[in-house]
Scaffold this active site. Structure first.
Site, PDB file in Angstrom:
ATOM      1  CB  ALA A 171      -1.704   4.474   3.302  1.00 29.16           C
ATOM      2  CB  VAL A 196      -1.115  -0.144   1.372  1.00 25.26           C
ATOM      3  CG1 VAL A 196      -1.975   1.673   1.697  1.00 25.26           C
ATOM      4  CG2 VAL A 196      -1.430  -1.292   1.311  1.00 25.26           C
ATOM      5  CB  CYS A 197       0.938   4.199  -1.998  1.00 23.64           C
ATOM      6  SG  CYS A 197       1.915   5.870  -2.132  1.00 23.64           S
ATOM      7  CB  ILE A 198       3.627   4.841   2.514  1.00 26.79           C
ATOM      8  CG1 ILE A 198       3.794   5.233   4.489  1.00 26.79           C
ATOM      9  CG2 ILE A 198       5.048   5.239   2.200  1.00 26.79           C
ATOM     10  CD1 ILE A 198       5.049   4.642   5.504  1.00 26.79           C
TER      11      ILE A 198
END
Lengths: 98, 130
Positions: free
Chosen positions: B81, B76-78
């Site tokens: 997110a 998940v792209c930090i």
């Protein structure tokens, strides 16, 4: 180099012509989601698709056609998800028009 | 063949369902998924806080089950997110937030993971929009 182009936006909100212009003669098109509305009989988007070179294969995702009560014209190949995967392997690249 | 799959849309968007059905067909066809990458609004697919009405498809739960069943690398792209409040324990502690939405098998990481997955895969297939 051949590319499979994935389209999911409706041609009535996101015009098809700008997407079709960069298509190579051996590229392919897969219509899914609201992009299937391009197959509406008698519509301007369908006319655009029908004028593409015959070497460009056009596909449409079966479940999205069914959900919209659309029938694919003869030119368009109806595919399911396993076919979708196979199409991705048949072309060198996959380009999703988000 | 190795597939990298990126999803840019949230679980209530049709393209999330399409991406999952595609991913299932990839594995069923004997291919490999080297990484799933969830970007932009796609980070919501990894949120454990989503409550779906009982008569609707729970895509977030289906994604989790799929990732767990096949032990996939699900990133998940930090940055995407953080700005959407989809935090894991470490990020919640770092920024002093009470809510934790992301737990394993999901992993928060950088956009470089998408780049690396695209380099290592034979095909990158992106899903988004509607």
């Amino acid at each position: 180099m051949t590319t499979l182009h994935l389209l999911s936006q409706s041609p009535f909100t996101s015009p098809l012509d700008s997407i079709l212009r960069p298509l190579g003669v051996r590229d392919g098109l897969l219509l899914c989601g609201d992009a299937c509305h391009a197959l509406q009989p008698g519509s301007a988007p369908l006319e655009l698709l029908e004028h593409l070179p015959a070497s460009i294969a056009i596909h449409a995702l079966e479940e999205d056609l069914q959900a919209r009560n659309l029938t694919a014209p003869e030119r368009v190949q109806v595919v399911d998800y396993p076919d979708f995967v196979e199409l991705c392997t048949r072309y060198d690249k996959v380009n999703g028009w988000l | 063949m190795k597939f990298a799959i990126a999803l840019f849309a949230p679980p209530h968007a049709p393209s999330s369902r399409r991406a999952l059905r595609f991913a299932e067909a990839v594995l069923a066809g004997g291919h490999e998924i080297n990484r799933l990458f969830f970007y932009q609004d796609g980070v919501h697919n990894a949120s454990g806080g989503i409550v779906t009405p009982q008569d609707e498809t729970d895509l977030a739960a289906q994604w989790r089950a799929f990732v767990e069943r096949h032990e996939l690398d699900a990133v998940v792209c930090i940055a995407a997110a953080l700005r959407r409040g989809v935090l894991d324990t470490q990020e919640a502690q770092r920024y002093g937030r009470a809510a934790v939405a992301v737990t394993p098998p999901w992993e928060l990481s950088g956009l470089g993971q998408l780049h690396e997955a695209a380099q290592q895969a034979d095909r990158l297939v992106c899903f988004g929009g509607v």
